[in-house]
Design a protein around this motif. Sequence first.
Motif, PDB file in Angstrom:
ATOM      1  N   ASP B 426       0.792  -1.372   0.047  1.00 24.62           N
ATOM      2  CA  ASP B 426      -0.148   0.007   0.035  1.00 24.62           C
ATOM      3  C   ASP B 426       0.758   1.100   0.030  1.00 24.62           C
ATOM      4  N   GLU B 427       2.019   1.176  -0.032  1.00 32.28           N
ATOM      5  CA  GLU B 427       2.914   2.486  -0.098  1.00 32.28           C
ATOM      6  C   GLU B 427       3.908   2.245  -1.216  1.00 32.28           C
ATOM      7  N   GLY B 428       4.084   3.440  -1.858  1.00 31.24           N
ATOM      8  CA  GLY B 428       4.997   3.853  -2.781  1.00 31.24           C
ATOM      9  C   GLY B 428       5.819   4.960  -2.815  1.00 31.24           C
ATOM     10  N   ALA B 429       6.769   4.900  -3.285  1.00 27.64           N
ATOM     11  CA  ALA B 429       7.788   6.133  -3.570  1.00 27.64           C
ATOM     12  C   ALA B 429       7.955   6.358  -4.791  1.00 27.64           C
ATOM     13  N   PHE B 430       7.918   7.657  -5.211  1.00 29.74           N
ATOM     14  CA  PHE B 430       7.882   8.064  -6.782  1.00 29.74           C
ATOM     15  C   PHE B 430       9.007   9.135  -6.927  1.00 29.74           C
ATOM     16  N   LEU B 431       9.577   9.226  -8.242  1.00 29.11           N
ATOM     17  CA  LEU B 431      10.315  10.152  -8.504  1.00 29.11           C
ATOM     18  C   LEU B 431       9.866  10.632  -9.929  1.00 29.11           C
ATOM     19  N   PHE B 432       9.957  12.032 -10.243  1.00 30.00           N
ATOM     20  CA  PHE B 432       9.740  12.544 -11.579  1.00 30.00           C
ATOM     21  C   PHE B 432      10.984  13.311 -11.590  1.00 30.00           C
ATOM     22  N   LYS B 433      11.516  13.189 -13.103  1.00 33.47           N
ATOM     23  CA  LYS B 433      12.527  14.348 -13.503  1.00 33.47           C
ATOM     24  C   LYS B 433      12.176  14.694 -15.006  1.00 33.47           C
ATOM     25  N   VAL B 434      11.739  15.819 -15.119  1.00 33.67           N
ATOM     26  CA  VAL B 434      11.311  16.339 -16.381  1.00 33.67           C
ATOM     27  C   VAL B 434      11.927  17.436 -16.872  1.00 33.67           C
ATOM     28  N   GLY B 435      12.172  17.401 -18.034  1.00 29.21           N
ATOM     29  CA  GLY B 435      12.598  18.800 -18.698  1.00 29.21           C
ATOM     30  C   GLY B 435      11.615  19.267 -19.845  1.00 29.21           C
ATOM     31  N   LEU B 436      11.297  20.632 -19.687  1.00 35.05           N
ATOM     32  CA  LEU B 436      10.241  21.050 -20.633  1.00 35.05           C
ATOM     33  C   LEU B 436      10.948  21.975 -21.587  1.00 35.05           C
ATOM     34  N   MET B 437      10.612  22.034 -23.075  1.00 32.22           N
ATOM     35  CA  MET B 437      11.063  22.667 -24.036  1.00 32.22           C
ATOM     36  C   MET B 437      12.419  22.751 -24.210  1.00 32.22           C
ATOM     37  N   GLU B 438      13.051  21.741 -24.117  1.00 33.35           N
ATOM     38  CA  GLU B 438      14.566  21.551 -24.358  1.00 33.35           C
ATOM     39  C   GLU B 438      14.617  21.673 -25.980  1.00 33.35           C
ATOM     40  N   GLY B 439      15.557  22.648 -26.091  1.00 33.07           N
ATOM     41  CA  GLY B 439      15.763  22.789 -27.600  1.00 33.07           C
ATOM     42  C   GLY B 439      15.043  23.644 -28.346  1.00 33.07           C
ATOM     43  N   TYR B 440      13.738  24.128 -27.691  1.00 30.75           N
ATOM     44  CA  TYR B 440      12.648  24.779 -28.120  1.00 30.75           C
ATOM     45  C   TYR B 440      13.259  26.213 -28.284  1.00 30.75           C
ATOM     46  N   LYS B 441      12.766  27.140 -29.133  1.00 28.16           N
ATOM     47  CA  LYS B 441      13.277  28.442 -29.466  1.00 28.16           C
ATOM     48  C   LYS B 441      12.085  29.139 -29.523  1.00 28.16           C
ATOM     49  N   SER B 442      12.061  30.483 -29.308  1.00 28.16           N
ATOM     50  CA  SER B 442      11.023  31.465 -29.555  1.00 28.16           C
ATOM     51  C   SER B 442      10.699  31.437 -31.068  1.00 28.16           C
ATOM     52  N   PRO B 443       9.709  31.462 -31.326  1.00 25.42           N
ATOM     53  CA  PRO B 443       8.223  31.858 -30.971  1.00 25.42           C
ATOM     54  C   PRO B 443       7.744  30.902 -30.142  1.00 25.42           C
ATOM     55  N   LEU B 444       8.140  29.595 -29.986  1.00 27.35           N
ATOM     56  CA  LEU B 444       7.252  28.485 -29.365  1.00 27.35           C
ATOM     57  C   LEU B 444       7.428  28.688 -27.896  1.00 27.35           C
ATOM     58  N   SER B 445       6.096  28.909 -27.516  1.00 28.58           N
ATOM     59  CA  SER B 445       6.060  29.014 -26.167  1.00 28.58           C
ATOM     60  C   SER B 445       5.107  28.052 -25.551  1.00 28.58           C
ATOM     61  N   MET B 446       5.385  27.631 -24.286  1.00 29.66           N
ATOM     62  CA  MET B 446       4.476  26.534 -23.676  1.00 29.66           C
ATOM     63  C   MET B 446       3.554  27.300 -22.721  1.00 29.66           C
ATOM     64  N   GLU B 447       2.299  26.889 -22.803  1.00 34.11           N
ATOM     65  CA  GLU B 447       1.272  27.922 -21.970  1.00 34.11           C
ATOM     66  C   GLU B 447       1.068  27.315 -20.741  1.00 34.11           C
ATOM     67  N   PHE B 448       0.919  26.040 -20.664  1.00 33.34           N
ATOM     68  CA  PHE B 448       0.877  25.000 -19.457  1.00 33.34           C
ATOM     69  C   PHE B 448       1.109  23.875 -19.500  1.00 33.34           C
ATOM     70  N   CYS B 449       1.634  23.215 -18.360  1.00 28.87           N
ATOM     71  CA  CYS B 449       2.066  21.896 -18.429  1.00 28.87           C
ATOM     72  C   CYS B 449       1.501  21.119 -17.204  1.00 28.87           C
ATOM     73  N   THR B 450       0.951  20.158 -17.125  1.00 24.83           N
ATOM     74  CA  THR B 450       0.492  19.161 -15.815  1.00 24.83           C
ATOM     75  C   THR B 450       0.782  17.850 -16.270  1.00 24.83           C
ATOM     76  N   ILE B 451       1.309  17.319 -14.957  1.00 27.88           N
ATOM     77  CA  ILE B 451       1.670  15.919 -15.320  1.00 27.88           C
ATOM     78  C   ILE B 451       0.513  15.242 -14.078  1.00 27.88           C
ATOM     79  N   THR B 452      -0.293  14.205 -14.757  1.00 27.67           N
ATOM     80  CA  THR B 452      -1.023  13.470 -13.603  1.00 27.67           C
ATOM     81  C   THR B 452      -0.824  12.351 -13.551  1.00 27.67           C
ATOM     82  N   MET B 453      -0.614  11.741 -12.259  1.00 33.45           N
ATOM     83  CA  MET B 453      -0.496  10.047 -12.185  1.00 33.45           C
ATOM     84  C   MET B 453      -1.964   9.676 -11.853  1.00 33.45           C
ATOM     85  N   PRO B 454      -2.429   8.847 -12.601  1.00 34.01           N
ATOM     86  CA  PRO B 454      -3.832   8.258 -12.385  1.00 34.01           C
ATOM     87  C   PRO B 454      -3.665   6.954 -11.538  1.00 34.01           C
ATOM     88  N   PHE B 455      -4.397   6.809 -10.400  1.00 34.34           N
ATOM     89  CA  PHE B 455      -4.595   5.465  -9.753  1.00 34.34           C
ATOM     90  C   PHE B 455      -6.022   5.262  -9.879  1.00 34.34           C
TER      91      PHE B 455
END
Lengths: 1115, 618
Positions: B426-455
């Motif tokens: 019944d118990e878990g440990a988790f780890l996220f490591k994320v990189g957003l927009m790596e190598g993305y140049k303007s005018p690209l722009s990220m408006e929002f970002c959400t990460i969901t873990m569903p159970f």
Amino acid sequence: MTTPEKTPTKPLSVHDWDVLISDFQDSNAPRDWFTSVFSLSSLPDLALTSLLKKDFPLPSKLSILVFLDEFSHTLFPQCSHETSDRFIEALRAIVQSPTTDGSNGLKEQALISFTSVLVTVESFSVRHVEGVVDLLLALVNRPNHGFDRQARAVACECLRQLERGFPGLLSDVAGHLWTLCQAERTHAVQAYLLLFTTVVFNVVNQKIRVSLISTSVPLVPFNAPSWMRDGSLGLSQGLGADQKELRRVLAFMLESPYLFTSCAMMEFMGMVVPLASALELQASMLRVQFLGMVYSFDPMLCHVVLLMYTQFPDAFEGQEKDIMRRLMLLSKETQIYLVFRLLALHWLMGLLNKVVLSGEIGKRKSVLEMGQKFHPGVFDPLALKALKLDLVVQCYVSSNGLSGGDKSKSAGELLQECLVSVSDFKWLPPWSSETAVAFRTLHKFLICASTHSDSDPSTTRSLMESSLFQNLQVLLVDMTSKFPILVPVVVSFIERLVNCEKHQWLGERFLQTIDEKLLPKLEKRCLLTAYFPLLHRLAENDTIPPSRLIELLTKFVLSLVDKRGIDVGLKLWDQGTEVLGICRTLLSHHKSSRLFLGLSRLLSLMCLYFPDLDVRDNARIYLRMLVCIPGRKLKNILKPADTVSPSTHPSTFFTVQSPRFRHDPNKSWNLSSYIHLERVTSLLVKQSWSLSLPSLGVGNDGYSIIESKVQVDEIEQDSSQELQLLPDSRRIESGKPTLRVMDAKIAEVLERLRRYFSVIPDLRHMPGIKVRIACTLRLDAEPYNSIWGSQNQSPELDKVDSSSPALFATVLKFSSSAPYGSIPLCRIPFLQGEPHWDKNVTNDEGSLEIVLLENTPKEEEKEGLGGGASVTVELEPREPTPGLVEVSMEANAESGQMIQGKLESVPVGIEDMFLKALAPPDEHEDTIPSYYSALFNALWEVCGSSSSTAHETFALKGGKTAAAISGTRSVKLLEVPAETVIQASELHLAPFVVAITGEQLVNIVREGGIIENILWQEEEEEGGQATASSSMGVTGANRDPLRLTYIGYGDDQEVPMTRSRGKMGKIKMLMFLPPRYHLLFEMEVGEESTLVQIRTDYWPCLAYVDDYLEALFLL
Amino acid sequence: MPSGCSIRALWIINNQDAVVFSRKFPVVEKRWRSAFNTSDGSDPPRLPTDQQLATAFTQRKRREGSARGYGLRVVTQSTKGSDSWLDDPITRHIISLPLSSSEEDDDNNESNENDEMNILWPIVIQSKGLYCILVLPLVEPKEMRDFVSLCDRSDCGSAVGEDLSLSSLLLNMSSITGALMVAHSFGDVTSGETVEPEVVVAASPSVGGLFDSLTGSIGISSRPRPVAAAPVASSSSSSGSSLTGAAALDAPKAGLLDKDLLRNFIASAMPFGTPLDLSLSNIFAMKANGFSSAEPPHQDLKQPAWKPYLYKGKQRLLFTIHETINAALYDRDEIPDSVSVAGQINCRAELEGLPDVSFPLAGLSKAHIESISFHPCAQVPAHGIDKQNIVFQPPLGNFVLMRYQAGCGLGPPVKGFYQLSMVSEDEGAFLFKVGLMEGYKSPLSMEFCTITMPFPRRRIVGFDGTPSAGTVVTTEHSVEWRVLGSGRSLSGKSLEATFPGTIKFSPLKSRRRGDGDDDDSDGEGTENVVNVEEVLVQKMNKDLPAVEMEEPFCWQAYDYAKVSFKIVGASVSRMSIDTKSVNIYPTTKSPVEYSAQVTSGDYILWNTLGKAPSAAVV
């Protein structure tokens, strides 16, 4: 015809129409409210009236129009000319009425509905059609008119449907229509073009000789072609339109497809493609014009191209690859609906089939290179994955056939690659969709090289030798051994193959592989539970030598035996039963000789050492069957009843059997001469009579049943016989307890009896107490054979049968005129005949007489193994009377013959009714002897002195019914030595003895050691009880008019005299007579004679008791 | 009989299995009857009444498990003669309905089997919102007989490449394709997915960005104009997970069926059962507006049927590239990540007359376009697209000009890994490591970002952990990490974030069952399985329901985190439109505008330490 007498003055209202329409939709006909007032044929008139009414709301008018359209076949089948005329007039009125805002829809719907009626109903004349066409053409003949362009489009479509319904109708005005097509520039042009195309199509199709461009015939007023008016179809037909004209027209039509919507395009192409082929047009023209549509994301356009391609495959030479590539890519487009992606794959498969069947190697090669592009993506829906895998398989197989199979990937690799996309079928539950897809692919993979349609049996053989099959086998074995969860799926996979006529071999081969490869792996683990379904399939298949399986099972059982300490209870039983189930399957599918050694070892191991008792028992039965019953017969026995029919099983065993014989009454009439149903214990008294009393009589003097008033379920149970017979007057209000004076002793007696009676089941509300009579069913071999043997048509069977015949699926039905309730029937799966039964014959004849005791118990022992089948007759007596149980029998002989008939009746004696009284469940084991003794005393008291307890009632179990006791007394003097009395009692009445008093008697009986667990009273308590009872007995006897003590010993005066001589003590016995009566004996045992005091609460039994006692002691 | 598409009848059934709308087309039915008569010499059975149909539908539903059916041959349930016996997933969309013969209702299954012609096939089924739409197209009697004999084969199932197969039937039957289109159109009508034709929105390109003004409509000569279908509506069907959302959205709208609307639609779209135009927006516009004499047709050119109105007013041309990224990121050596882009170019041409528009698809070579397909109005040469110049005559309103599948030229906008390890049941440990927009140049722009873990199958009772960026919201069955909140867009730089934490679930419910009858497998489980996670997996999966065939796999069987985001500014596939090289003929001076936006579809970070579904890479 209008029916004036039924035509109402008041037209239908809006609501009426709504109801009427929904009635029609639900059941295709009007309901009573309508038909009672109107006739069906008046409906069109009613509708027209409503339609033309100005104040009728528009939506209702529209509904009526659609209604007329939808149900025209019911409404217009025989409408008169007047109605038709009115009909056309109505349309004209609607169409020509000035358009007000919002009534647009009405005009269009009216055009549509009226046209539809005209096309579908055949009773309209050409004149009517002309009228409508005229109206429509007038509408259509205003190209580019801005305001009513949609109405014109609809009118064109109406004309098109009329032209479709009456081919050639508009052929004369084709030239005008073409002009209109050229002139029209609004979006309605599509409708004009379609109309014109349809006309041209019909002209070509019907080979009508007519000019397509001439406008010599006026457009309006419209006249149908003369050949149509005359009905002379044949005359008008010629060679069709002029080829030049036709080409011109077609060229014009082919310019315009960009104007069409995709639906119209499909319709258009549906006509143009046949036209083009009729004209022997160069199909490449079409290709250039239309191939681009395949790049559209509209599935209909893609399909149009495909249809064109299949029509003119040659024109698309070199482009097959493009088309197929396009289809493949279409299936990858995530934006379109899934079903179209699936369709694209199906189309592709259809095309591939065509290409493969066409046998052009070059084409095939180029096409099949696409194969590997079909691998599913991770987010592809499962349905898509399934179809993509199909395609991979198809490409693999076809290309393999092409290249000989060396160049491409090995089947195993490919298969693994395929299965990755649904890889998780391996650990998901067996019912998961992933599993279903994976095994579906396996199946396709397997059988694609040898399809059902190809009749060459060699393909199956070559498939079995192929590497594909080998790979699959390995894969299957691996999977099964690694993932026990998959066993059910593997089993059904194999079963699917085995059940298929063509691929049965494959399934069997799989089983063999599993036997060879998987079983050794399983041995090490001894965790067989999950694999049982598979083992069953193995056992069923007689192409597999059973030795490995038996060995595996033996090891498994051994491990279970070793583990007995750890695993307990149900699990062991379960596993043991499963193992036995497999043994049974083996027994019924293999030759005994093949099994004998291994299986007998396994079974004996089980029946000796298996920890679970039930399993041991069953193992013993199977072992005995294996040892004793010849193989063929054994198989028949083990077959479940419903599979014993010749058609279901193709094995050789059944081929010798002719279809089932029907029952032959001539042979069955004397059934009882060779089939005997006998009691295990013969009756002491063969009752040749039985005292049958109506229940009412019993009620009067023995019992009174008093219904408690709260009883509710009485009404439902109207079959209850007591209820019917009980007069109302006898219902004493027992709800309120009456106050009575009673002493402490009586109170105690009553208390005791109340407790006791509350245990006795109430026959009317719950299953009563059962009386079981053990019997044996025997079959006499010789007389049987002499009667039935001649029918055996199979010589093979005869050999076996001549020694000992057998009956199968015997059903015994019992019935009786005595009040024994319904007697459950009895089934004996198998009954083997016995060679000689001399003894029994005498027994049978002598059964009318009273039989000596020594006869019975020994027989029982002797029967143990070989003899008859034991049968238990289960009675649920309403009254404890002797009687006869009639027996009828049905059975199957080995040959399938049906045997039916009556057997000797089974006599039921009074002693069968003797049961041990019930003890309340909460009574402690140690106190049971004293409980019975006390119960005896209480009943003795109550049956003797009814005065003090006559008004008492005792509630039976469940509390819904109460019983009152009214006792009767009797005596019997037996002039036999004490020794005889004791012996006979010990032998026959031991269970009923509740107490023995008197030192001398106690000592004798105790030494005998047969009677146990009773109350021993060394001191004879002479005191008050005896005198009390005797004194009361006098009054009781006098009062009781039906006392049946006879033979002169009934006189109480003699009792003390006999008793005084050498008395040894008393034996008290309590017999319970179902359903709730009692018989009590108090035997005052003397050396020379014994006096039996009898008391009962069921006086009719005294009639039989006398005979019984005499038989018991005197003879 | 000429091919094409005609509909014999259609029914709309509600979720109580009652027919709420039905329409029969006697003209088509007559053709069926005569074709049947010609081929068979006997009369075919009549079309069922609404009640009979409802009964047959319910019976089939019972036999086939659901309204759609199993789709595959299911071991114990599938019976000979039923759809699933065919063992093909398309039978979930194209079904057969055996009809009880006239009077008897229920218990005459056996007699039905003999009477093969009392089957209605093919019935195209489409369920949308509360309703099921059944469409019965006209086919040739022979085709139906072929189908019945396919269903009645007693062998182990059809193999690929057989002469008589469902595939070759479907290839030859255009009516089924048409019926599917009809069914989908009716689905749109009943679910109310079409926007009301009266809506008028004034053009205001400066407010709310280009995309907003695209979905909102601009009036034509100040008269009410329908809003065409929203440009991205069709993409909602692309992935299973978003499908349920869409269905739920539809439900409340579809309360009562508007029969008048349906009748009007039929009168215009398929008056005699033959569909002529299924464009809802055009049909409803014509219904609402009609035509006036003041609206003359084009001087020289013919107006296509799909463009009943011509535009009048200020001219301009708008393009939007909309891309959806689907990604499965495994962070494992043995399974390569898969990232794909589904894109479309939406267009709105406010141009007078009937002009042709052309422009080069500049991005086509740069972007790794896998497949591409066009609106019917585009003129594609017979040899396909290679000149990279596309010519089309735009219809009115918003439309999808083209669709494509491509690789993600810029690389995945969200990279990283997700690890969840169960410490105990019944118990878990988790780890996220994320990189957003790596190598993305303007005018690209990220408006929002959400990460969901569903159970979905566990209930969260405890949670602990703080991300290096953003905020966390937990619900009963999920943990949501808002890496990038709305209003704080990320442009021209990248962002790295980590999120370690622990999570606690309420104990597994299925345990109580596990001790009882599932004893054996438990016993064996302990011997086979080494770590706690495998035991847990076994336990969890025991009562996993089978998923529908429309799902890619059983989502509930895996641990994963789903990323959702929105990127604006440019496409990620490198697909683009050069506004300067857009040509309009006849030439007009009208501004051309272009925008792009990217949203996430199924963008999944699989638990690196758990099981994950994958597919072979070829």
